[in-house]
Design a protein around this motif. Structure first.
Motif, PDB file in Angstrom:
ATOM      1  N   PRO A   1       9.991  72.771 -25.752  1.00  0.00           N
ATOM      2  CA  PRO A   1      10.363  71.533 -25.581  1.00  0.00           C
ATOM      3  C   PRO A   1       9.762  70.904 -24.180  1.00  0.00           C
ATOM      4  CG  PRO A   1      12.211  72.720 -26.061  1.00  0.00           C
ATOM      5  CD  PRO A   1      11.183  73.636 -26.000  1.00  0.00           C
ATOM      6  N   HIS A   2       9.234  69.653 -24.587  1.00  0.00           N
ATOM      7  CA  HIS A   2       8.555  69.104 -23.312  1.00  0.00           C
ATOM      8  C   HIS A   2       8.655  67.364 -23.065  1.00  0.00           C
ATOM      9  CE1 HIS A   2       5.294  69.318 -26.017  1.00  0.00           C
ATOM     10  NE2 HIS A   2       4.816  68.173 -25.384  1.00  0.00           N
ATOM     11  N   ARG A   3       8.277  67.028 -22.031  1.00  0.00           N
ATOM     12  CA  ARG A   3       8.195  65.623 -21.890  1.00  0.00           C
ATOM     13  C   ARG A   3       6.885  65.245 -21.229  1.00  0.00           C
ATOM     14  NH1 ARG A   3      13.275  63.272 -18.680  1.00  0.00           N
ATOM     15  NH2 ARG A   3      12.161  61.293 -19.445  1.00  0.00           N
ATOM     16  N   GLN A   4       6.156  63.949 -21.438  1.00  0.00           N
ATOM     17  CA  GLN A   4       4.988  63.878 -21.240  1.00  0.00           C
ATOM     18  C   GLN A   4       4.544  64.315 -19.661  1.00  0.00           C
ATOM     19  OE1 GLN A   4       2.721  62.576 -23.296  1.00  0.00           O
ATOM     20  NE2 GLN A   4       1.237  62.814 -21.691  1.00  0.00           N
ATOM     21  N   PHE A   5       5.316  64.121 -18.902  1.00  0.00           N
ATOM     22  CA  PHE A   5       5.226  64.446 -17.484  1.00  0.00           C
ATOM     23  C   PHE A   5       5.034  65.840 -17.128  1.00  0.00           C
ATOM     24  CE2 PHE A   5       9.823  63.885 -17.360  1.00  0.00           C
ATOM     25  CZ  PHE A   5      10.356  65.070 -16.652  1.00  0.00           C
ATOM     26  N   HIS A   6       5.593  66.555 -18.182  1.00  0.00           N
ATOM     27  CA  HIS A   6       5.217  68.268 -18.064  1.00  0.00           C
ATOM     28  C   HIS A   6       3.672  68.460 -18.250  1.00  0.00           C
ATOM     29  CE1 HIS A   6       9.696  68.601 -19.214  1.00  0.00           C
ATOM     30  NE2 HIS A   6       9.808  68.512 -17.925  1.00  0.00           N
ATOM     31  N   LEU A   7       3.019  67.796 -19.407  1.00  0.00           N
ATOM     32  CA  LEU A   7       1.831  67.929 -19.303  1.00  0.00           C
ATOM     33  C   LEU A   7       0.985  67.474 -18.062  1.00  0.00           C
ATOM     34  CD1 LEU A   7       1.597  66.231 -22.728  1.00  0.00           C
ATOM     35  CD2 LEU A   7       1.592  68.782 -22.742  1.00  0.00           C
ATOM     36  N   LYS A   8       1.322  66.416 -17.428  1.00  0.00           N
ATOM     37  CA  LYS A   8       0.733  65.944 -16.138  1.00  0.00           C
ATOM     38  C   LYS A   8       0.794  67.158 -15.212  1.00  0.00           C
ATOM     39  CE  LYS A   8       1.258  60.898 -16.670  1.00  0.00           C
ATOM     40  NZ  LYS A   8       1.827  59.912 -15.979  1.00  0.00           N
ATOM     41  N   MET A   9       1.928  67.753 -15.040  1.00  0.00           N
ATOM     42  CA  MET A   9       2.298  68.786 -14.113  1.00  0.00           C
ATOM     43  C   MET A   9       1.499  70.013 -14.261  1.00  0.00           C
ATOM     44  SD  MET A   9       6.040  68.174 -12.537  1.00  0.00           S
ATOM     45  CE  MET A   9       6.961  68.019 -14.080  1.00  0.00           C
ATOM     46  N   ALA A  10       1.389  70.411 -15.701  1.00  0.00           N
ATOM     47  CA  ALA A  10       0.779  71.565 -16.081  1.00  0.00           C
ATOM     48  C   ALA A  10      -1.007  71.388 -15.612  1.00  0.00           C
ATOM     49  CB  ALA A  10       0.880  71.849 -17.383  1.00  0.00           C
ATOM     50  N   ALA A  11      -1.293  70.083 -15.969  1.00  0.00           N
ATOM     51  CA  ALA A  11      -2.793  70.038 -15.681  1.00  0.00           C
ATOM     52  C   ALA A  11      -3.224  70.157 -14.202  1.00  0.00           C
ATOM     53  CB  ALA A  11      -3.113  68.674 -16.458  1.00  0.00           C
TER      54      ALA A  11
ATOM     55  N   ALA B   1       2.021  63.176  -7.008  1.00  0.00           N
ATOM     56  CA  ALA B   1       0.943  63.430  -8.066  1.00  0.00           C
ATOM     57  C   ALA B   1       1.062  63.011  -9.543  1.00  0.00           C
ATOM     58  CB  ALA B   1      -0.038  64.514  -7.799  1.00  0.00           C
ATOM     59  N   SER B   2       2.333  63.515  -9.931  1.00  0.00           N
ATOM     60  CA  SER B   2       2.981  63.376 -11.343  1.00  0.00           C
ATOM     61  C   SER B   2       3.614  62.046 -11.450  1.00  0.00           C
ATOM     62  CB  SER B   2       3.667  64.568 -11.795  1.00  0.00           C
ATOM     63  OG  SER B   2       2.778  65.663 -11.398  1.00  0.00           O
ATOM     64  N   GLU B   3       3.889  61.480 -10.342  1.00  0.00           N
ATOM     65  CA  GLU B   3       4.771  60.196 -10.232  1.00  0.00           C
ATOM     66  C   GLU B   3       6.123  60.371 -11.171  1.00  0.00           C
ATOM     67  OE1 GLU B   3       1.954  57.778 -12.438  1.00  0.00           O
ATOM     68  OE2 GLU B   3       1.895  56.587 -10.338  1.00  0.00           O
ATOM     69  N   VAL B   4       6.873  61.645 -10.543  1.00  0.00           N
ATOM     70  CA  VAL B   4       8.115  61.923 -10.795  1.00  0.00           C
ATOM     71  C   VAL B   4       9.138  62.184  -9.729  1.00  0.00           C
ATOM     72  CG1 VAL B   4       7.342  62.623 -13.214  1.00  0.00           C
ATOM     73  CG2 VAL B   4       7.653  64.429 -11.342  1.00  0.00           C
TER      74      VAL B   4
ATOM     75  N   PRO C   1      -3.748  78.954  -2.765  1.00  0.00           N
ATOM     76  CA  PRO C   1      -4.223  78.082  -1.581  1.00  0.00           C
ATOM     77  C   PRO C   1      -3.878  76.647  -2.314  1.00  0.00           C
ATOM     78  CG  PRO C   1      -5.671  79.824  -2.098  1.00  0.00           C
ATOM     79  CD  PRO C   1      -4.590  79.744  -3.325  1.00  0.00           C
ATOM     80  N   VAL C   2      -3.401  75.700  -0.865  1.00  0.00           N
ATOM     81  CA  VAL C   2      -3.353  74.305  -1.425  1.00  0.00           C
ATOM     82  C   VAL C   2      -4.664  73.787  -1.542  1.00  0.00           C
ATOM     83  CG1 VAL C   2      -2.344  72.149  -0.473  1.00  0.00           C
ATOM     84  CG2 VAL C   2      -1.131  74.327   0.252  1.00  0.00           C
ATOM     85  N   ALA C   3      -4.688  72.526  -2.501  1.00  0.00           N
ATOM     86  CA  ALA C   3      -5.973  71.858  -2.701  1.00  0.00           C
ATOM     87  C   ALA C   3      -6.467  71.453  -1.411  1.00  0.00           C
ATOM     88  CB  ALA C   3      -5.690  70.827  -3.845  1.00  0.00           C
ATOM     89  N   ALA C   4      -7.834  71.329  -1.144  1.00  0.00           N
ATOM     90  CA  ALA C   4      -8.447  70.847   0.015  1.00  0.00           C
ATOM     91  C   ALA C   4      -8.293  69.349  -0.027  1.00  0.00           C
ATOM     92  CB  ALA C   4      -9.825  71.256   0.116  1.00  0.00           C
ATOM     93  N   SER C   5      -8.224  68.708  -1.035  1.00  0.00           N
ATOM     94  CA  SER C   5      -8.242  67.421  -1.109  1.00  0.00           C
ATOM     95  C   SER C   5      -6.881  66.731  -1.951  1.00  0.00           C
ATOM     96  CB  SER C   5      -9.396  66.545  -1.598  1.00  0.00           C
ATOM     97  OG  SER C   5      -9.313  67.236  -3.001  1.00  0.00           O
ATOM     98  N   PRO C   6      -6.485  65.651  -1.521  1.00  0.00           N
ATOM     99  CA  PRO C   6      -5.009  65.216  -2.011  1.00  0.00           C
ATOM    100  C   PRO C   6      -5.222  65.240  -3.519  1.00  0.00           C
ATOM    101  CG  PRO C   6      -5.803  63.607  -0.429  1.00  0.00           C
ATOM    102  CD  PRO C   6      -6.924  64.788  -0.555  1.00  0.00           C
ATOM    103  N   LEU C   7      -4.006  65.621  -4.306  1.00  0.00           N
ATOM    104  CA  LEU C   7      -4.247  65.702  -5.711  1.00  0.00           C
ATOM    105  C   LEU C   7      -4.123  64.460  -6.394  1.00  0.00           C
ATOM    106  CD1 LEU C   7      -0.629  68.197  -5.969  1.00  0.00           C
ATOM    107  CD2 LEU C   7      -3.168  69.013  -6.167  1.00  0.00           C
ATOM    108  N   ARG C   8      -5.175  64.659  -7.448  1.00  0.00           N
ATOM    109  CA  ARG C   8      -5.378  63.399  -8.184  1.00  0.00           C
ATOM    110  C   ARG C   8      -4.224  63.315  -9.301  1.00  0.00           C
ATOM    111  NH1 ARG C   8      -7.917  62.805 -13.104  1.00  0.00           N
ATOM    112  NH2 ARG C   8      -8.594  64.979 -13.171  1.00  0.00           N
ATOM    113  N   LYS C   9      -4.095  61.978  -9.111  1.00  0.00           N
ATOM    114  CA  LYS C   9      -2.856  61.588 -10.238  1.00  0.00           C
ATOM    115  C   LYS C   9      -3.586  61.671 -11.646  1.00  0.00           C
ATOM    116  CE  LYS C   9       0.024  58.858  -7.057  1.00  0.00           C
ATOM    117  NZ  LYS C   9       0.654  57.261  -6.758  1.00  0.00           N
TER     118      LYS C   9
END
Length: 309
Positions: A248-258, A273-276, A299-307
């Motif tokens: 079971p999932h919501r749309q923002f779960h897909l965003k965070m997984a990506a 980045a996921s706007e939650v 490791p943390v991404a070198a650049s800010p996470l893309r929304k």
């Protein structure tokens, strides 16, 4: 009254009641939960011990059960379309929320009688645990285990088979897992472990993937905080993509997984980045940790996470 002190709803068992009427009763009880004191719910089909039984007297089967089955003193409510029957309580069709022989009138009367005759309420002890803790204990066993509440069996977990059994819906399981109040429950070994699955199948209770229960535990048991498998100060990422066809999932779960499939991130950055809300991101990380796909210390991404829209 604090939520942890609220009593469980009273349980109504249905006998020979049609699917459409059962669905209507469930929705009506949900709407009336703030008006009925105490509130009521429909019994799950796996082991709930009812406070009252509703029997549809318009069917031959219902009439036979009414006349021949001993419910051990449990109050019986007759459901009838045409007339008020010679029973202590009659609920008339079409079922109405108010008025004579309505749902609220009948259930309030039954609850009043039960409260007059009820023994003193159980006092919480140090052995009481939140439902989520009972689920964790059951899944850690090397044999099929039954999570038993005061109302009866809530679910059976078969860790070796990686499945669980419950007639409760996802929403009902979520409500139990979300409730952090300590409850009277225990974990016991399933008797006759070789035959319990066919017996449950005869009741229409089929095996469900254990991963689904673990995922739900992560989503709802943490209340927006880490359950301990990850540190908010350390970045995380996913080892693999969650099986959203199963879970079971919501749309923002897909965003965070990506996002986490591509880069490591802190929970705060993931939420932004996921706007939650950060709590929603934390619940998602808990769920991923429960099913074993969360990797910490990445490791943390070198650049800010893309929304991701």
């Amino acid at each position: 009254m604090p939520s942890e002190d609220k009593p469980f709803p009273m349980v109504l068992s249905l006998v020979s009641v049609g699917t459409d009427e059962e669905r209507y009763l469930r929705s009506l009880l949900t709407l009336l939960k703030t008006y009925l004191e105490p509130s009521w719910c429909i019994a799950a089909r796996l082991g709930d011990l009812p406070d009252a039984v509703l029997v549809d007297m318009d069917s031959r089967e219902g009439q036979q059960i009414w006349e021949s089955v001993d419910f051990g003193g449990t109050p019986r409510i007759a459901l009838s379309r045409d007339r008020v029957l010679a029973a202590e309580w009659t609920l008339l069709k079409p079922i109405r929320p108010g008025g004579p022989h309505s749902l609220t009138e009948v259930l309030s009367a039954v609850a009043g009688k039960l409260q007059l005759s009820a023994p003193a309420a159980s006092v919480p002890t140090s052995k009481w645990r939140p439902f989520a803790d009972l689920v964790r204990r059951a899944r850690e066993q090397s044999y099929p285990a039954d999570v038993v509440l005061a109302t009866g069996s809530a679910l059976v977990i078969d860790p070796p088979g990686k499945v669980f059994y419950s007639s409760r819906t996802i929403d009902e399981l979520a409500a139990l897992l979300r409730n952090r109040r300590r409850i009277d429950g225990k974990v016991v070994a399933v008797s006759d472990a070789r035959n319990f699955a066919p017996r449950l199948a005869r009741w229409g209770i089929m095996p469900r993937p254990l991963e689904e229960l673990l995922w739900l535990t992560g989503l709802f048991a943490g209340a927006g905080q880490s359950l301990g498998a990850w540190d908010p100060r350390e970045p995380v990422r996913l080892r693999r993509w969650p099986n959203f066809a199963l879970l079971p999932h919501r749309q923002f779960h897909l965003k965070m997984a990506a996002i986490l499939a591509a880069d490591g991130a802190l929970v705060g950055a993931l939420a932004e980045a996921s706007e939650v809300a950060t709590g929603d991101a934390a619940d998602f990380l808990n769920a991923c940790a429960e099913i074993g796909i969360l990797e910490t210390g990445s490791p943390v991404a070198a650049s800010p996470l893309r929304k991701i829209r």
